[in-house]
Motif scaffolding. Sequence first.
Motif, PDB file in Angstrom:
ATOM      1  N   ALA A 107       0.835  -1.203   0.000  1.00 21.22           N
ATOM      2  CA  ALA A 107       0.000   0.000   0.000  1.00 21.22           C
ATOM      3  C   ALA A 107       0.868   1.250   0.000  1.00 21.22           C
ATOM      4  O   ALA A 107       0.600   2.212  -0.737  1.00 21.22           O
ATOM      5  CB  ALA A 107      -0.934  -0.007   1.207  1.00 21.22           C
ATOM      6  N   LEU A 108       1.917   1.253   0.827  1.00 21.91           N
ATOM      7  CA  LEU A 108       2.817   2.412   0.831  1.00 21.91           C
ATOM      8  C   LEU A 108       3.589   2.484  -0.478  1.00 21.91           C
ATOM      9  O   LEU A 108       3.818   3.577  -1.018  1.00 21.91           O
ATOM     10  CB  LEU A 108       3.780   2.335   2.013  1.00 21.91           C
ATOM     11  CG  LEU A 108       4.692   3.556   2.177  1.00 21.91           C
ATOM     12  CD1 LEU A 108       3.881   4.821   2.449  1.00 21.91           C
ATOM     13  CD2 LEU A 108       5.716   3.337   3.296  1.00 21.91           C
ATOM     14  N   ALA A 109       3.995   1.326  -1.006  1.00 19.91           N
ATOM     15  CA  ALA A 109       4.696   1.304  -2.293  1.00 19.91           C
ATOM     16  C   ALA A 109       3.826   1.919  -3.386  1.00 19.91           C
ATOM     17  O   ALA A 109       4.292   2.747  -4.181  1.00 19.91           O
ATOM     18  CB  ALA A 109       5.085  -0.130  -2.655  1.00 19.91           C
ATOM     19  N   ASP A 110       2.560   1.540  -3.436  1.00 18.81           N
ATOM     20  CA  ASP A 110       1.657   2.075  -4.450  1.00 18.81           C
ATOM     21  C   ASP A 110       1.462   3.573  -4.276  1.00 18.81           C
ATOM     22  O   ASP A 110       1.351   4.316  -5.260  1.00 18.81           O
ATOM     23  CB  ASP A 110       0.306   1.359  -4.388  1.00 18.81           C
ATOM     24  CG  ASP A 110       0.365  -0.080  -4.888  1.00 18.81           C
ATOM     25  OD1 ASP A 110       1.351  -0.430  -5.569  1.00 18.81           O
ATOM     26  OD2 ASP A 110      -0.566  -0.842  -4.591  1.00 18.81           O
ATOM     27  N   ALA A 111       1.408   4.033  -3.033  1.00 22.58           N
ATOM     28  CA  ALA A 111       1.208   5.461  -2.771  1.00 22.58           C
ATOM     29  C   ALA A 111       2.348   6.299  -3.319  1.00 22.58           C
ATOM     30  O   ALA A 111       2.171   7.477  -3.633  1.00 22.58           O
ATOM     31  CB  ALA A 111       1.047   5.707  -1.271  1.00 22.58           C
ATOM     32  N   HIS A 112       3.540   5.692  -3.452  1.00 19.84           N
ATOM     33  CA  HIS A 112       4.708   6.425  -3.942  1.00 19.84           C
ATOM     34  C   HIS A 112       5.171   5.939  -5.313  1.00 19.84           C
ATOM     35  O   HIS A 112       6.255   6.333  -5.757  1.00 19.84           O
ATOM     36  CB  HIS A 112       5.845   6.306  -2.923  1.00 19.84           C
ATOM     37  CG  HIS A 112       5.603   7.083  -1.674  1.00 19.84           C
ATOM     38  ND1 HIS A 112       5.869   8.433  -1.561  1.00 19.84           N
ATOM     39  CD2 HIS A 112       5.077   6.703  -0.475  1.00 19.84           C
ATOM     40  CE1 HIS A 112       5.546   8.855  -0.356  1.00 19.84           C
ATOM     41  NE2 HIS A 112       5.059   7.827   0.321  1.00 19.84           N
ATOM     42  N   GLY A 113       4.374   5.111  -5.970  1.00 17.90           N
ATOM     43  CA  GLY A 113       4.754   4.619  -7.288  1.00 17.90           C
ATOM     44  C   GLY A 113       6.054   3.858  -7.284  1.00 17.90           C
ATOM     45  O   GLY A 113       6.844   3.941  -8.228  1.00 17.90           O
ATOM     46  N   CYS A 114       6.275   3.073  -6.232  1.00 17.99           N
ATOM     47  CA  CYS A 114       7.545   2.365  -6.035  1.00 17.99           C
ATOM     48  C   CYS A 114       7.274   0.855  -6.122  1.00 17.99           C
ATOM     49  O   CYS A 114       6.567   0.298  -5.286  1.00 17.99           O
ATOM     50  CB  CYS A 114       8.120   2.739  -4.662  1.00 17.99           C
ATOM     51  SG  CYS A 114       9.813   2.214  -4.378  1.00 17.99           S
ATOM     52  N   GLU A 115       7.823   0.199  -7.135  1.00 21.20           N
ATOM     53  CA  GLU A 115       7.481  -1.189  -7.422  1.00 21.20           C
ATOM     54  C   GLU A 115       8.428  -2.174  -6.741  1.00 21.20           C
ATOM     55  O   GLU A 115       9.646  -1.963  -6.712  1.00 21.20           O
ATOM     56  CB  GLU A 115       7.523  -1.429  -8.923  1.00 21.20           C
ATOM     57  CG  GLU A 115       6.519  -0.588  -9.698  1.00 21.20           C
ATOM     58  CD  GLU A 115       6.513  -0.940 -11.168  1.00 21.20           C
ATOM     59  OE1 GLU A 115       5.856  -1.945 -11.539  1.00 21.20           O
ATOM     60  OE2 GLU A 115       7.160  -0.236 -11.953  1.00 21.20           O
ATOM     61  N   LEU A 116       7.867  -3.265  -6.214  1.00 22.57           N
ATOM     62  CA  LEU A 116       8.672  -4.369  -5.692  1.00 22.57           C
ATOM     63  C   LEU A 116       9.176  -5.187  -6.875  1.00 22.57           C
ATOM     64  O   LEU A 116       8.381  -5.724  -7.651  1.00 22.57           O
ATOM     65  CB  LEU A 116       7.837  -5.239  -4.756  1.00 22.57           C
ATOM     66  CG  LEU A 116       8.512  -6.493  -4.203  1.00 22.57           C
ATOM     67  CD1 LEU A 116       9.788  -6.146  -3.445  1.00 22.57           C
ATOM     68  CD2 LEU A 116       7.551  -7.269  -3.310  1.00 22.57           C
ATOM     69  N   ILE A 117      10.501  -5.285  -7.029  1.00 19.59           N
ATOM     70  CA  ILE A 117      11.067  -5.899  -8.231  1.00 19.59           C
ATOM     71  C   ILE A 117      11.870  -7.164  -7.946  1.00 19.59           C
ATOM     72  O   ILE A 117      12.411  -7.772  -8.873  1.00 19.59           O
ATOM     73  CB  ILE A 117      11.954  -4.896  -8.994  1.00 19.59           C
ATOM     74  CG1 ILE A 117      13.091  -4.380  -8.093  1.00 19.59           C
ATOM     75  CG2 ILE A 117      11.122  -3.753  -9.545  1.00 19.59           C
ATOM     76  CD1 ILE A 117      14.131  -3.548  -8.829  1.00 19.59           C
ATOM     77  N   GLY A 118      11.971  -7.588  -6.683  1.00 15.12           N
ATOM     78  CA  GLY A 118      12.726  -8.807  -6.394  1.00 15.12           C
ATOM     79  C   GLY A 118      13.220  -8.829  -4.970  1.00 15.12           C
ATOM     80  O   GLY A 118      12.790  -8.042  -4.130  1.00 15.12           O
ATOM     81  N   GLY A 119      14.136  -9.754  -4.696  1.00 13.44           N
ATOM     82  CA  GLY A 119      14.690  -9.889  -3.361  1.00 13.44           C
ATOM     83  C   GLY A 119      15.005 -11.330  -3.032  1.00 13.44           C
ATOM     84  O   GLY A 119      15.411 -12.106  -3.899  1.00 13.44           O
ATOM     85  N   ASP A 120      14.756 -11.722  -1.770  1.00 12.30           N
ATOM     86  CA  ASP A 120      15.072 -13.077  -1.338  1.00 12.30           C
ATOM     87  C   ASP A 120      14.236 -13.401  -0.117  1.00 12.30           C
ATOM     88  O   ASP A 120      13.820 -12.505   0.635  1.00 12.30           O
ATOM     89  CB  ASP A 120      16.565 -13.187  -1.006  1.00 12.30           C
ATOM     90  CG  ASP A 120      17.021 -14.640  -0.827  1.00 12.30           C
ATOM     91  OD1 ASP A 120      16.328 -15.542  -1.348  1.00 12.30           O
ATOM     92  OD2 ASP A 120      18.045 -14.862  -0.163  1.00 12.30           O
ATOM     93  N   THR A 121      13.964 -14.688   0.097  1.00  8.22           N
ATOM     94  CA  THR A 121      13.295 -15.153   1.307  1.00  8.22           C
ATOM     95  C   THR A 121      14.063 -16.347   1.853  1.00  8.22           C
ATOM     96  O   THR A 121      14.636 -17.137   1.098  1.00  8.22           O
ATOM     97  CB  THR A 121      11.836 -15.585   1.035  1.00  8.22           C
ATOM     98  OG1 THR A 121      11.820 -16.591   0.021  1.00  8.22           O
ATOM     99  CG2 THR A 121      10.992 -14.410   0.598  1.00  8.22           C
ATOM    100  N   THR A 122      14.058 -16.450   3.190  1.00  7.03           N
ATOM    101  CA  THR A 122      14.713 -17.581   3.835  1.00  7.03           C
ATOM    102  C   THR A 122      14.081 -17.800   5.200  1.00  7.03           C
ATOM    103  O   THR A 122      13.335 -16.939   5.698  1.00  7.03           O
ATOM    104  CB  THR A 122      16.227 -17.333   3.976  1.00  7.03           C
ATOM    105  OG1 THR A 122      16.867 -18.535   4.410  1.00  7.03           O
ATOM    106  CG2 THR A 122      16.527 -16.227   4.974  1.00  7.03           C
TER     107      THR A 122
END
Length: 324
Positions: A107-122
């Motif tokens: 929601a905060l990402a959308d409010a600032h036009g900032c896209e989640l583009i990757g990362g990692d999970t463990t």
Amino acid sequence: MGEFDLIARYFTRPPRPGGPTLLGVGDDCALVQPSPGHALAISSDMLVEGRHFLSTVAPDRLGHKALAVNLSDLAACGATPLAFTLALALPRADPQWLEPFSRGLLALADAHGCELIGGDTTQGPLNLCITVFGEVPLQQGRSLALLRSGARVGDDLYVSGHLGDARLALEVFRGQLSVPAAVFDAARARMETPTPRVALGQALRGVATAAADISDGLVGDLGHILRRSGVGACIEAEAALSVIAARDALDAEQALGFVLAGGDDYELVFTAPPDARAAVQAASAHSQTPVTRIGRIEADAGWRLVDAQGRALQRQDQAFDHFK
């Protein structure tokens, strides 16, 4: 639920049409293209349970804060958010935690036009690490980014918003302080869901001479500006006291300590020449962010605190340091 099911269910969305992301989640690397005539601004922050947040925080608020603290760094540079990556360690894959966490984050990402583009999970102790990417314009080959190194003797010293409220909430959680419920609720919201001052940072490009975000306490983060700029600062105690929202619930000494060294505020501290006061107020109005002039930049190194008569006040406030 497996790792890749977790990523697909909670953190995968198609790139926004017309946005900077050419390739998002799903490959070994993402592809991001900044606008022509812009430089990339990159920052990374880690949040560790028990060190940066309490185990009792609601997951949607934690998702918000995880990104907000990174957007605050972009704000301090006057950058426009583009995209971010998320490295997430979890004790277990719990849908009841993941759903609200991802909702608050995105929601905060959308409010600032900032896209989640990757990362990692463990799997492991709860730990969140975000790297955020933004852009700042170039002018004749030079970046218009706000830096820590531009403060000049005679500049005014400003802070945005309110300081000290997050520290107040922490002291209530610790059982060291008692305040009315409404005061605590407001301070807790400031601690758990800070507002990154992205619009203000952009509006201050070409106006402010230096800037930093306030994460470890005012005097500590102001200290970064002073050292990089080779100057000192005078802080007016009464002006500083005016920026804590819960001022009436605290005695003056306690309130001043929370403002100077409370930390977790995610506001901006910045400098600007006196003849830019109208421009600073215009930036404040344009971004709908209050700013307060709390002092001035001086030649002597370090910072000092003075009362209304200009007399020095002796204090030993220190910013937060992870290894002290």
